[in-house]
Design an enzyme around this catalytic site. Structure first.
Site, mmCIF file in Angstrom:
data_model
loop_
_atom_site.group_PDB
_atom_site.id
_atom_site.type_symbol
_atom_site.label_atom_id
_atom_site.label_comp_id
_atom_site.label_asym_id
_atom_site.label_seq_id
_atom_site.Cartn_x
_atom_site.Cartn_y
_atom_site.Cartn_z
ATOM 1 N N ASP A 29 0.833 -1.202 0.000
ATOM 2 C CA ASP A 29 0.000 0.000 0.000
ATOM 3 C C ASP A 29 0.873 1.260 0.000
ATOM 4 O O ASP A 29 1.961 1.266 0.576
ATOM 5 C CB ASP A 29 -0.895 -0.023 1.246
ATOM 6 C CG ASP A 29 -2.083 0.900 1.105
ATOM 7 O OD1 ASP A 29 -2.296 1.457 0.014
ATOM 8 O OD2 ASP A 29 -2.802 1.087 2.107
ATOM 9 N N THR A 75 -10.550 -7.016 -5.703
ATOM 10 C CA THR A 75 -11.804 -6.932 -6.463
ATOM 11 C C THR A 75 -12.371 -5.510 -6.401
ATOM 12 O O THR A 75 -13.097 -5.096 -7.292
ATOM 13 C CB THR A 75 -12.843 -7.946 -5.914
ATOM 14 O OG1 THR A 75 -12.845 -7.865 -4.494
ATOM 15 C CG2 THR A 75 -12.510 -9.361 -6.310
ATOM 16 N N ASN A 77 -10.473 -2.796 -6.508
ATOM 17 C CA ASN A 77 -9.620 -1.862 -7.263
ATOM 18 C C ASN A 77 -10.158 -1.534 -8.657
ATOM 19 O O ASN A 77 -9.685 -0.587 -9.303
ATOM 20 C CB ASN A 77 -8.181 -2.401 -7.386
ATOM 21 C CG ASN A 77 -7.385 -2.301 -6.099
ATOM 22 O OD1 ASN A 77 -6.467 -3.075 -5.863
ATOM 23 N ND2 ASN A 77 -7.732 -1.344 -5.234
ATOM 24 N N ILE A 204 -7.135 -5.320 7.011
ATOM 25 C CA ILE A 204 -6.802 -6.544 6.279
ATOM 26 C C ILE A 204 -7.326 -6.472 4.843
ATOM 27 O O ILE A 204 -6.854 -7.190 3.959
ATOM 28 C CB ILE A 204 -7.322 -7.770 7.063
ATOM 29 C CG1 ILE A 204 -6.737 -9.065 6.552
ATOM 30 C CG2 ILE A 204 -8.812 -7.832 7.066
ATOM 31 C CD1 ILE A 204 -6.954 -10.224 7.481
HETATM 32 C C1 FPP Z 1 -1.709 0.111 -3.503
HETATM 33 O O1 FPP Z 1 -1.239 1.443 -3.471
HETATM 34 C C2 FPP Z 1 -1.116 -0.588 -4.631
HETATM 35 C C3 FPP Z 1 -1.804 -1.188 -5.635
HETATM 36 C C4 FPP Z 1 -3.267 -1.212 -5.720
HETATM 37 C C5 FPP Z 1 -1.103 -1.831 -6.741
HETATM 38 C C6 FPP Z 1 0.040 -2.706 -6.328
HETATM 39 C C7 FPP Z 1 0.889 -2.915 -7.480
HETATM 40 C C8 FPP Z 1 2.208 -2.892 -7.464
HETATM 41 C C9 FPP Z 1 3.042 -2.739 -6.261
HETATM 42 C C10 FPP Z 1 2.877 -3.020 -8.748
HETATM 43 C C11 FPP Z 1 3.696 -4.244 -8.843
HETATM 44 C C12 FPP Z 1 2.957 -5.493 -8.793
HETATM 45 C C13 FPP Z 1 3.113 -6.467 -9.694
HETATM 46 C C14 FPP Z 1 2.575 -7.808 -9.429
HETATM 47 C C15 FPP Z 1 3.803 -6.201 -10.966
HETATM 48 P P1 FPP Z 1 -2.301 2.595 -3.688
HETATM 49 O O2 FPP Z 1 -2.375 2.880 -5.138
HETATM 50 O O3 FPP Z 1 -3.580 2.203 -3.045
HETATM 51 O O4 FPP Z 1 -1.621 3.764 -2.947
HETATM 52 P P2 FPP Z 1 -2.359 4.895 -2.104
HETATM 53 O O5 FPP Z 1 -3.101 4.197 -1.001
HETATM 54 O O6 FPP Z 1 -1.228 5.710 -1.592
HETATM 55 O O7 FPP Z 1 -3.242 5.631 -3.058
#
Ligand code: FPP
Length: 249
Positions: A29, A75, A77, A204
């Site tokens: 995150d 799901t 996202n 979680i």
């Molecule tokens: C959460 O941060 C992150 C995600 C929803 C995407 C996770 C993906 C990666 C780390 C890229 C690499 C993964 C693979 C398998 C290639 P957020 O966008 O919710 O951040 P925020 O809470 O600060 O907005």
């Protein structure tokens, strides 16, 4: 990943190699916040997040941690902007393609869990190729959760078991924790010992609801793109200070 010839390379001296978690799970995150703080678009945070993930996988191999499971796309996202969702799907696809040769040479066994029915076909194909190419590998078991939801996973397992009862294959009284576990995406993985969540959130978020029953939680304010070897070291030190009782005294 740079090829390494021996295991437990550079395990920090203050870590006890006999008490490492065998299976680490991570909620990655803070990519968006990392980017925002620097004035970049959110997608830059995801790119840097992918770099952090690559480094963590390498670290697991070096330090003798046998399984790593990460939450890449829930799901929920799908509710993000179309541009961000498209970017993430392409990022995953690129990772499975570009890193495949390295995963093969590093003996990484890749698995992808979640509902893969409505992901882009080209991503599905990349996953299929990477799974097949790494299926006999004996190194780190690297599981990526995409379009994954813990509740949905449990509901699906219950539907399958109910069908088996209806067909007379098993009796209701035969249903136990073991049977339910066997119908989850993670059936052949041990439950995680440690769950890491970055960016300070204490939730979680529908991740591995069943499997995390006895996991130790480690929450850090570090944003995912900054979660490096040093941050992982801190998480493992913290884990090794815990006394795991599994509900006993
Ligand atoms: C959460 O941060 C992150 C995600 C929803 C995407 C996770 C993906 C990666 C780390 C890229 C690499 C993964 C693979 C398998 C290639 P957020 O966008 O919710 O951040 P925020 O809470 O600060 O907005």
């Amino acid at each position: 990943m740079t090829p390494k010839t021996t295991s437990l390379i550079e395990l920090p001296a203050d870590l006890d190699c006999t008490r490492l978690p065998q299976h680490v799970a991570a909620i990655m995150d803070g990519n968006g916040r990392w980017a925002k703080k620097r004035g970049f678009p959110r997608i830059v945070g995801h790119q840097r997040g992918a770099d952090a993930l690559r480094n963590l996988l390498r670290c697991c191999k070096d330090w003798g941690i046998s399984a790593l499971t990460v939450y890449a796309f829930s799901t929920e996202n799908w509710g993000r902007s179309i541009e961000e969702v498209d970017f993430l799907m392409t990022l995953f696809e690129n990772l499975f393609q570009i890193e495949l040769a390295e995963m093969v040479s590093e003996q990484v066994k890749l698995e992808v869990v979640g509902n893969l029915e409505n992901i882009p076909p080209s991503l599905y194909d990349a996953i299929d190729r990477a799974r097949t190419a790494t299926q006999h590998n004996q190194g780190v078991r690297f599981t990526v959760a995409i379009n994954y939801g813990g509740r949905q996973e449990i509901v699906r397992a219950c539907q399958t078991i109910a069908t088996q009862v209806q067909q007379g294959l098993i009796r209701p009284a035969d249903i136990d924790e073991n049977i339910l576990s066997q119908h989850l995406h993670t059936a052949d993985l041990p439950d995680p010992d440690l769950l890491i969540r970055t960016s300070g959130e204490m939730r979680i978020s529908n991740f591995l609801l069943w499997q995390l029953a006895y996991a130790e939680f480690y929450v850090t304010d570090t944003l995912w793109p900054d979660f490096d070897r040093r941050a992982f070291h801190q998480a493992l030190l913290n884990y090794q200070q815990r006394h795991r009782r599994f509900g006993k005294i």
